[in-house]
Design an enzyme around this catalytic site. Structure first.
Site, mmCIF file in Angstrom:
data_model
loop_
_atom_site.group_PDB
_atom_site.id
_atom_site.type_symbol
_atom_site.label_atom_id
_atom_site.label_comp_id
_atom_site.label_asym_id
_atom_site.label_seq_id
_atom_site.Cartn_x
_atom_site.Cartn_y
_atom_site.Cartn_z
ATOM 1 N N VAL A 167 35.183 53.796 110.045
ATOM 2 C CA VAL A 167 33.775 53.798 110.116
ATOM 3 C C VAL A 167 33.077 52.837 111.091
ATOM 4 O O VAL A 167 31.826 52.700 111.667
ATOM 5 C CB VAL A 167 32.702 53.655 108.732
ATOM 6 C CG1 VAL A 167 33.101 54.878 107.843
ATOM 7 C CG2 VAL A 167 33.102 52.282 108.282
ATOM 8 N N TYR A 216 27.352 40.386 101.636
ATOM 9 C CA TYR A 216 27.446 41.540 100.978
ATOM 10 C C TYR A 216 25.739 42.003 100.704
ATOM 11 O O TYR A 216 25.508 43.132 100.748
ATOM 12 C CB TYR A 216 28.068 41.691 99.643
ATOM 13 C CG TYR A 216 28.158 42.721 98.906
ATOM 14 C CD1 TYR A 216 29.347 43.846 99.328
ATOM 15 C CD2 TYR A 216 27.463 43.405 97.780
ATOM 16 C CE1 TYR A 216 29.039 45.270 98.741
ATOM 17 C CE2 TYR A 216 27.559 44.368 97.194
ATOM 18 C CZ TYR A 216 28.289 45.414 97.327
ATOM 19 O OH TYR A 216 28.556 46.720 96.948
ATOM 20 N N ASN A 224 29.379 56.418 102.104
ATOM 21 C CA ASN A 224 29.964 55.548 100.794
ATOM 22 C C ASN A 224 30.836 54.308 101.447
ATOM 23 O O ASN A 224 31.326 53.631 100.604
ATOM 24 C CB ASN A 224 30.436 56.436 100.045
ATOM 25 C CG ASN A 224 31.282 55.628 98.680
ATOM 26 O OD1 ASN A 224 30.546 54.801 97.952
ATOM 27 N ND2 ASN A 224 32.505 55.505 98.609
#
Length: 250
Positions: A65, A157, A91
């Protein structure tokens, strides 16, 4: 009960395990043809096997990705194979170490941003034109409660997940009148490989933060993703659906 998705095509990016695998299976149970994207061929093969066991139809496409060429090829393969793209669940993600933001390496920062945030942007960039070609669709992007509340040691994150929420809102506004509904979803601790790879102290903190007293399971998130893509959620647009066992209610 949701209406049948027969004749529809669902793309699950990061669909080889955990929430992605559960979502691919959920789409198949509702009759959609499914395309799974991941870098892990063995796990994608296993997901395809499980879909075939329930008489579903699916293919997989190896995909990184972080590479625009891979995402472009993935969407192109989807359209060539099934003629359209109706639903997408973006996802793919990576976790992070528990290093403080000062101790976090530049390499880890760049890689996490590339997968968790750039990967979502690239997915939207190529999925949206494919949906426009057939009159619209629905997209769900994977965010996290980590993008809403802070957790020590999860600087990059949390930053990427907050970015996903913001990106999803902007994309939703830009394409609302083109009949493309875009939303984000934010789980708390779910029993996935990514969660289980977090440092033990971080896992314990997340689990203890759930007032419901347990972690979630992938299917609980998968069912919400499929609902967000369905006609039953036709008025849901630009939202961040939080499924967290009550963690952010405190």
């Amino acid at each position: 009960m949701l209406a049948s998705m027969a004749g529809k095509v669902a793309l699950v990016v990061g669909g080889s395990s955990g929430i992605g695998q559960a979502t691919a299976l959920a789409f198949a149970r509702h009759g959609a043809q499914v395309v799974i994207a991941s870098r892990r061929i063995a796990k994608m093969t296993e997901t395809i096997r499980q879909i075939q066991e329930i008489r579903g139809e699916a293919i997989f496409v190896p995909t990184d990705v972080t590479k625009a060429s891979d995402i472009a090829a993935l969407v192109d393969k989807t359209v060539k194979e099934y003629g359209r793209l109706d639903y997408a669940f973006n996802n793919a993600e990576v976790g992070t170490s528990s290093a403080s933001l000062v101790d976090l390496s530049e390499e880890e920062w760049d890689y996490t941003v590339a997968v968790n945030l750039k990967g979502i942007w690239l997915s939207l960039k190529y999925q949206i034109p494919a949906m426009l070609a057939t009159g619209g669709g629905a997209i769900v992007n994977m965010a996290s409660v980590g993008g809403i509340i802070g957790a020590s040691g999860l600087a990059v994150y949390s930053a990427t997940k907050a970015g996903v929420i913001g990106l999803s809102r902007v994309a939703a506004l830009e394409y609302a009148k083109a009949n493309i509904r875009i939303n984000a979803i934010s789980p708390s601790g779910i029993t996935t490989e990514t969660f289980l790879k977090l440092p033990a102290d971080v896992r314990a903190h997340i689990e203890a933060a759930n007032p419901i007293g347990r972690l979630g399971i992938p299917r609980e998130i998968a069912d919400a993703v499929v609902w967000l893509c369905s006609d039953e959620a036709s008025f849901m647009l630009g939202q961040n659906l939080i499924i967290d066992g009550g963690a952010t209610a405190q």
